[in-house]
Design an enzyme around this catalytic site. Structure first.
Site, PDB file in Angstrom:
ATOM      1  CE  LYS A 200     -12.336  15.395 -47.678  1.00  8.77           C
ATOM      2  NZ  LYS A 200     -13.236  14.475 -46.972  1.00  8.77           N
TER       3      LYS A 200
ATOM      4  CD  GLU B 269     -10.833  15.477 -38.962  1.00 11.26           C
ATOM      5  OE1 GLU B 269     -11.528  14.460 -38.978  1.00 11.26           O
ATOM      6  OE2 GLU B 269     -10.242  15.911 -39.961  1.00 11.26           O
TER       7      GLU B 269
ATOM      8  CD  GLN C 246      -4.834  -3.988  -9.051  1.00 12.52           C
ATOM      9  OE1 GLN C 246      -4.179  -4.470  -8.126  1.00 12.52           O
ATOM     10  NE2 GLN C 246      -5.491  -4.737  -9.913  1.00 12.52           N
TER      11      GLN C 246
ATOM     12  CG  ASN D 162      -1.958  -1.141   1.116  1.00 15.08           C
ATOM     13  OD1 ASN D 162      -2.011  -1.846   0.106  1.00 15.08           O
ATOM     14  ND2 ASN D 162      -2.739  -1.345   2.169  1.00 15.08           N
TER      15      ASN D 162
ATOM     16  CB  SER E 203     -10.410  10.220 -48.451  1.00  6.58           C
ATOM     17  OG  SER E 203     -11.364   9.297 -48.913  1.00  6.58           O
TER      18      SER E 203
ATOM     19  CG  HIS F 272     -22.361  34.198 -31.065  1.00  2.00           C
ATOM     20  ND1 HIS F 272     -23.213  33.661 -30.132  1.00  2.00           N
ATOM     21  CD2 HIS F 272     -21.970  35.404 -30.556  1.00  2.00           C
ATOM     22  CE1 HIS F 272     -23.351  34.505 -29.106  1.00  2.00           C
ATOM     23  NE2 HIS F 272     -22.598  35.559 -29.349  1.00  2.00           N
TER      24      HIS F 272
HETATM   25  N1  ARG Z   1      -1.585  -3.888  -7.244  1.00  4.63           N
HETATM   26  C1  ARG Z   1      -2.093  -3.248  -6.088  1.00  4.63           C
HETATM   27  C2  ARG Z   1      -2.433  -1.767  -6.355  1.00  4.63           C
HETATM   28  O1  ARG Z   1      -1.928  -1.231  -7.275  1.00  4.63           O
HETATM   29  C3  ARG Z   1      -1.073  -3.327  -5.035  1.00  4.63           C
HETATM   30  C4  ARG Z   1      -1.599  -3.090  -3.686  1.00  4.63           C
HETATM   31  C5  ARG Z   1      -2.189  -4.293  -3.149  1.00  4.63           C
HETATM   32  N2  ARG Z   1      -2.476  -4.120  -1.781  1.00  4.63           N
HETATM   33  C6  ARG Z   1      -3.296  -4.972  -1.167  1.00  4.63           C
HETATM   34  N3  ARG Z   1      -3.552  -4.675   0.049  1.00  4.63           N
HETATM   35  N4  ARG Z   1      -3.787  -6.001  -1.784  1.00  4.63           N
HETATM   36  O2  ARG Z   1      -3.210  -1.158  -5.681  1.00  4.63           O
END
Ligand code: ARG
Length: 460
Positions: A284, A291, A323, A111, A278, A157
């Site tokens: 064209k 675009e 994720q 995390n 085209s 406009h």
């Molecule tokens: N691949 C996960 C992400 O990008 C990694 C984190 C996973 N953490 C967990 N507690 N399962 O968020």
């Protein structure tokens, strides 16, 4: 499924449908550089904390960049069990250096690892976008300087409104880009703290060297709250928001240039290298570059919407929903970069047809000036507006320019003979030398200010 790094408590492996839903390696390998840098900084900290010996760190320091480079060169080191780039690198490292590989995740969670990698990525992406913004500004500025003498119709406009200098038109993009730059610079100021040491959500239980790790990754400081650090995706949201603003602005110029490229306007011919033909109609030449810029703007706004929607309902701290933050960001980063490159190169090589712009200007563009001149003669603006409106109405009925109406029609306008002589596109422009106006002296002032901005950028 093969065994996983976290499967100690599990009896069965992951269902194949779950693998398809869950695995992110195919997109998060984009973070490989950031992940290796993050792990090296983290391991440098582990040496200070006494978890790794200097010799063990040396092993990691030698091997991990090699693995990164092999993968970047296209070597397939991944295996079916690698759910994301973070697990994959740890697994490959462990195969190469043995037991030490198993120690590197001490004091860290994916995390805080992911939050850190992602922030480093977003900071790099913002810096790259900033460089491209400066480049596009330079192209715009050069166009403005090289073509200061040309007058064109200005529109509201999509109807001809008032005469303007082409340089004034194109510099409007310069100033919009300047604000985009400020937004990305402020992003770099705000998102400058390192999450590592936050662990899964409560903070690492080891004597984690947070300042050392943050410094090694180029962060100014460390995050103040571990829950904040692993939960929030405001950096990603802000990045997407800045991109959506940036691209919504650029898309309008793309739209103008599509219109200008039509036979009906004829103001612009893009270089062949930024046009397409085209498959059916041999004659064209289409302004596809513009675009596509317009089209991709929709996609960037889609990325913005997608992540805001994902984040808003995700409970604190980390939930796996998060994720989903990667793909909208990677796609937005790449798309914004290519749009900025194409816009810069297409503008630098475009053929603006200034003589057509001038020829297409019609005298109605001078109606406001006539009203203004009458005001200078002491007529209240609303009466002047009405007098000129009547003239224009007659001109429309006679299918001619109001300036070409016979004297009889002009008789209601006091001092019309002298006033008529003062009416010209050039005079109209030069009456507007107010700061920020289209007069040539004002536009020169813009150019001088813009040049200073570019000089400062190149010095920094
Ligand atoms: N691949 C996960 C992400 O990008 C990694 C984190 C996973 N953490 C967990 N507690 N399962 O968020």
């Amino acid at each position: 499924m093969k065994k996983k790094m976290w499967d100690g408590r599990f009896e069965s492996g992951m269902a194949s449908a779950m693998v398809d839903l869950s695995f992110s390696l195919h997109f998060d390998q984009e973070l490989i550089r950031e992940d290796v840098a993050g792990t090296l900084a983290h391991c440098a900290g582990l040496v200070q904390s006494g978890i790794l010996t200097p010799e063990e760190f040396k092993l990691v320091q030698t091997e991990l960049p090699l693995i990164r480079d092999e993968i970047l060169q296209g070597k397939d080191l991944f295996s079916a069990e690698d759910e994301d780039i973070h697990m994959a690198l740890e697994r490959i490292l462990t195969i190469r250096i043995g037991e030490v590989g198993k120690k590197i995740h001490t004091g860290r969670s994916r995390n805080d690892q992911v939050a850190t990698d992602f922030k480093v990525y977003l900071r790099r992406a913002s810096s790259e976008i900033l460089e491209h913004l400066v480049n596009l500004q330079s192209v715009v500025l050069k166009l403005a300087k090289d073509n200061i003498e040309h007058i064109m119709p200005g529109y509201t406009h999509l109807q001809q409104a008032q005469p303007i200098l082409f340089s004034h038109y194109i510099l409007s993009l310069f100033w919009a880009l300047e604000r985009d730059k400020k937004r990305y610079k402020s992003f770099l100021e705000i998102h400058n703290s390192c999450p590592l040491g936050s662990g899964a959500m409560a903070g690492s239980a080891f004597p984690y060297q947070r300042d050392l790790v943050a410094g090694a990754l180029g962060f100014k400081t460390i995050t103040d709250n571990s829950i904040d650090a692993v939960s929030h995706r405001d950096a990603a949201l802000e990045f997407l928001s800045h991109a959506a603003v940036l691209i919504s602005g650029i898309s309008r110029y793309a739209e103008d240039f599509v219109i200008w490229s039509s036979l009906e306007f004829g103001f612009l011919s893009l270089h062949d290298s930024f046009s397409s033909g085209s498959s059916m109609m041999p004659q064209k030449k289409n302004p596809d570059s513009m675009e596509l810029i317009r089209g991709k703007a929709g996609r960037i706004i889609g990325n913005f919407t997608s992540l805001y929607t994902t984040v808003k309902g995700s409970p604190l701290s980390y939930s796996r929903d998060l994720q989903e933050d990667k793909e909208p960001i990677f796609d937005t980063h790449k798309t914004v970069m290519v749009i900025l490159r194409v816009m810069a190169e297409a503008l630098a090589t475009a053929n603006f047809k200034f003589s057509v712009m001038e020829k297409k200007m019609e005298s109605g563009l001078l109606a406001t000036d006539l009203a203004d001149l009458l005001v200078e003669k002491g007529i209240p603006f609303r009466d002047a507006h009405h007098l000129v409106g009547v003239l224009v109405g007659k001109a429309v009925a006679n299918d001619c320019a109001f300036t070409e109406l016979p004297d009889d029609d002009w008789a209601s306008v006091p001092g019309f003979d002298e006033l008529r002589r003062q009416l010209s596109f050039r005079n109209s422009v030069e009456r507007r030398n107010i700061a920020g106006g289209t007069g040539s002296a004002s536009v020169q002032a813009q150019i001088i200010k813009a040049e200073q901005i570019i000089r400062d950028e190149l010095r920094n």
